[in-house]
Design an enzyme around this catalytic site. Structure first.
Site, PDB file in Angstrom:
ATOM      1  N   LYS A 112      19.147  22.601  13.583  1.00  0.00           N
ATOM      2  CA  LYS A 112      18.781  22.846  12.101  1.00  0.00           C
ATOM      3  C   LYS A 112      18.358  20.513  11.990  1.00  0.00           C
ATOM      4  O   LYS A 112      17.932  20.160  11.822  1.00  0.00           O
ATOM      5  CB  LYS A 112      19.916  21.989  11.099  1.00  0.00           C
ATOM      6  CG  LYS A 112      20.500  23.646  11.142  1.00  0.00           C
ATOM      7  CD  LYS A 112      21.311  23.925   9.902  1.00  0.00           C
ATOM      8  CE  LYS A 112      21.298  25.446   9.639  1.00  0.00           C
ATOM      9  NZ  LYS A 112      22.900  26.136   9.174  1.00  0.00           N
ATOM     10  N   LYS A 196      17.182  36.243  12.207  1.00  0.00           N
ATOM     11  CA  LYS A 196      18.477  36.253  11.824  1.00  0.00           C
ATOM     12  C   LYS A 196      17.805  36.474  10.502  1.00  0.00           C
ATOM     13  O   LYS A 196      17.852  35.205   9.674  1.00  0.00           O
ATOM     14  CB  LYS A 196      20.150  35.825  12.451  1.00  0.00           C
ATOM     15  CG  LYS A 196      19.242  34.330  11.996  1.00  0.00           C
ATOM     16  CD  LYS A 196      21.647  33.777  11.305  1.00  0.00           C
ATOM     17  CE  LYS A 196      21.925  32.750  10.887  1.00  0.00           C
ATOM     18  NZ  LYS A 196      22.811  32.531  10.768  1.00  0.00           N
ATOM     19  N   LYS A 199      20.123  32.168   4.776  1.00  0.00           N
ATOM     20  CA  LYS A 199      20.207  31.760   3.565  1.00  0.00           C
ATOM     21  C   LYS A 199      19.004  30.683   4.071  1.00  0.00           C
ATOM     22  O   LYS A 199      18.477  30.027   2.625  1.00  0.00           O
ATOM     23  CB  LYS A 199      21.538  31.082   3.396  1.00  0.00           C
ATOM     24  CG  LYS A 199      22.626  31.621   2.792  1.00  0.00           C
ATOM     25  CD  LYS A 199      23.429  30.766   2.431  1.00  0.00           C
ATOM     26  CE  LYS A 199      24.851  31.483   2.814  1.00  0.00           C
ATOM     27  NZ  LYS A 199      26.275  30.260   3.817  1.00  0.00           N
TER      28      LYS A 199
HETATM   29  N1  AQP Z   1      22.252  37.516   9.802  1.00  0.00           N
HETATM   30  C1  AQP Z   1      23.888  37.998   9.805  1.00  0.00           C
HETATM   31  N2  AQP Z   1      24.170  38.644  10.258  1.00  0.00           N
HETATM   32  C2  AQP Z   1      26.100  39.142  10.248  1.00  0.00           C
HETATM   33  N3  AQP Z   1      26.540  37.612  10.349  1.00  0.00           N
HETATM   34  C3  AQP Z   1      25.631  36.933   9.708  1.00  0.00           C
HETATM   35  N4  AQP Z   1      25.831  35.826   9.258  1.00  0.00           N
HETATM   36  C4  AQP Z   1      25.607  34.756   8.643  1.00  0.00           C
HETATM   37  N5  AQP Z   1      23.713  35.402   8.988  1.00  0.00           N
HETATM   38  C5  AQP Z   1      24.387  36.243   9.846  1.00  0.00           C
HETATM   39  C6  AQP Z   1      27.569  35.303   9.491  1.00  0.00           C
HETATM   40  O1  AQP Z   1      28.310  35.168   7.871  1.00  0.00           O
HETATM   41  C7  AQP Z   1      29.339  34.167   7.966  1.00  0.00           C
HETATM   42  C8  AQP Z   1      28.784  33.114   7.278  1.00  0.00           C
HETATM   43  O2  AQP Z   1      28.299  31.910   7.403  1.00  0.00           O
HETATM   44  P1  AQP Z   1      27.500  29.921   6.774  1.00  0.00           P
HETATM   45  O3  AQP Z   1      27.993  30.374   5.606  1.00  0.00           O
HETATM   46  O4  AQP Z   1      28.800  29.424   7.574  1.00  0.00           O
HETATM   47  O5  AQP Z   1      26.290  30.583   6.928  1.00  0.00           O
HETATM   48  P2  AQP Z   1      25.818  29.879   8.045  1.00  0.00           P
HETATM   49  O6  AQP Z   1      26.111  31.144   9.117  1.00  0.00           O
HETATM   50  O7  AQP Z   1      25.011  28.836   8.488  1.00  0.00           O
HETATM   51  O8  AQP Z   1      24.840  31.805   7.568  1.00  0.00           O
HETATM   52  P3  AQP Z   1      23.287  31.828   6.863  1.00  0.00           P
HETATM   53  O9  AQP Z   1      23.788  32.444   5.874  1.00  0.00           O
HETATM   54  O10 AQP Z   1      22.784  32.480   8.398  1.00  0.00           O
HETATM   55  O11 AQP Z   1      23.365  30.600   6.673  1.00  0.00           O
HETATM   56  P4  AQP Z   1      22.027  28.929   7.553  1.00  0.00           P
HETATM   57  O12 AQP Z   1      20.521  29.548   6.631  1.00  0.00           O
HETATM   58  O13 AQP Z   1      22.613  27.711   7.310  1.00  0.00           O
HETATM   59  O14 AQP Z   1      22.206  29.170   8.784  1.00  0.00           O
HETATM   60  C9  AQP Z   1      29.466  33.791   9.350  1.00  0.00           C
HETATM   61  O15 AQP Z   1      29.753  34.576   9.570  1.00  0.00           O
HETATM   62  C10 AQP Z   1      27.762  33.768  10.047  1.00  0.00           C
HETATM   63  O16 AQP Z   1      27.857  34.239  11.641  1.00  0.00           O
END
Ligand code: AQP
Length: 335
Positions: A112, A196, A199
């Site tokens: 990031k 993956k 968001k």
């Molecule tokens: N693609 C995925 N497959 C399985 N699990 C996933 N998680 C996220 N993406 C996947 C799990 O969802 C939870 C969300 O955690 P978060 O809100 O802290 O977001 P994150 O990990 O940053 O997930 P995002 O949605 O992918 O956001 P960005 O784009 O910011 O990285 C966690 O338990 C995560 O493991």
């Protein structure tokens, strides 16, 4: 009963299918036999410098999606991270035990911050995993259900917990375990099946959003990138066939049917059939999910009441743990 803790960031209007299958469904299963705490980690979301009105709205929307997914606020403690100030208090203590090099090695920070540049990267993004460790250790959590992308942060939390116990005495904190369900730990982006579903990925083209128009979700599934290998066929093989394997994983998770059974059913029939039936299955899941979420969102006062009740229960659990850690660190009690 073992304590469980997990959370998600309110960084978008809707959660996506990866969040749901990788985390939320595990949360719901685990609340049956454990003392579960599930929070909307709004303080973590501040690392992306959100618009204040959007953050407020997304915090409620995220909580509503937890409820729509089956988190039961009677059985689980459902709350907003910033309502429990003990999270940031413990985070400070942990930040004084975390090596600068150790935090620098977190791959999510490296990825990031590389995108944002030195001036665009905040100290908050750097210490994000320390706050996450505080979220977990604050409740003596034994188990943390997350997706694969959080494994390294969980390892850091465990290292910190072991360090505290070695330095300040056994029992200072509980050393937690990650709970990562292999089958659904990494749902991939539909338009880029080697990355993956996320968001913040790819303009959202390959993402199935839980609160979007189900027709759009169906369209994204039908447009999913499939594999151009010579062995045309439907089988679960993430290395050779990442696109098809991802569709099979999602199909299995939303219908509860076995991956190999589904693969056998569609093998030799062409990818279009698989995509169409999967799109139908996802729509069938999304429609009632969205109805439930809408009901919770239609009554924000009631939703806020549920969250206030959760915060009160969470604080009652957090305070004795924080007092214990303060005392072990040698901080003089206030009275
Ligand atoms: N693609 C995925 N497959 C399985 N699990 C996933 N998680 C996220 N993406 C996947 C799990 O969802 C939870 C969300 O955690 P978060 O809100 O802290 O977001 P994150 O990990 O940053 O997930 P995002 O949605 O992918 O956001 P960005 O784009 O910011 O990285 C966690 O338990 C995560 O493991």
């Amino acid at each position: 009963r073992p304590r469980i803790l997990s959370g998600m960031q309110p960084t978008s209007d809707s959660l996506h299918l990866g969040n749901y299958l990788g985390a939320l469904t595990q949360w719901v299963a685990l609340q049956e036999h454990n003392e579960a705490l599930y929070c909307v980690v709004d303080l973590h979301a501040l690392t992306v410098n959100p618009d204040p009105a959007a953050l407020r709205e997304r915090t409620r929307r995220t909580a509503a999606q937890y409820l729509a997914g089956g988190v039961d606020p009677e059985r689980s403690v459902l709350f907003v991270q910033s309502h429990v100030p003990e999270h940031t208090e413990l985070a400070w203590l942990l930040s004084c035990q975390t090596g600068f090099g150790e935090a620098s090695r977190m791959t999510q920070f490296k990825d990031k911050s590389a995108k944002q540049g030195t001036d665009g990267t905040t100290v908050g993004l750097f210490t994000y995993p320390v706050l996450m460790a505080a979220d977990i250790l604050l409740y003596d959590s034994a188990l943390v259900p997350v997706g694969e992308d959080q494994r390294q942060h969980l390892e850091l939390t465990r290292d910190l917990a072991e360090r505290l116990n070695a330095r300040f005495g056994e029992g200072t904190v509980v050393v937690p375990e990650a709970h990562i369900v292999k089958a659904t730990a990494k749902i991939q982006d539909l338009s880029e099946p080697t990355a993956k579903m996320s968001k913040s990925n790819n303009g959202g083209k390959g993402v199935v959003w839980l609160l979007e128009d189900p027709k759009k979700a169906a369209k994204a599934i039908k447009a999913a990138v499939t594999d151009a290998d010579e062995t045309y066929g439907v089988r679960y093989d993430p290395q050779a066939k990442p696109g098809i394997s991802n569709l099979l994983t999602i199909f299995s998770a939303v219908t509860g049917r076995d991956v190999d059974t589904i693969a056998a059913e569609y093998d030799g029939r062409g990818y279009g059939y698989l995509k169409k039936d999967l799109a139908d299955a996802v729509v069938e899941f999304l429609v009632p999910f969205q109805e439930r979420a809408a009901t919770y969102l239609a009554d924000p006062a009631q939703l806020d009441k549920v969250l206030a009740d959760g915060a009160q229960r969470a604080r009652a659990m957090a305070r004795p743990v924080l007092s214990r850690v303060y005392e072990r660190f040698g901080l003089l009690p206030a009275s």
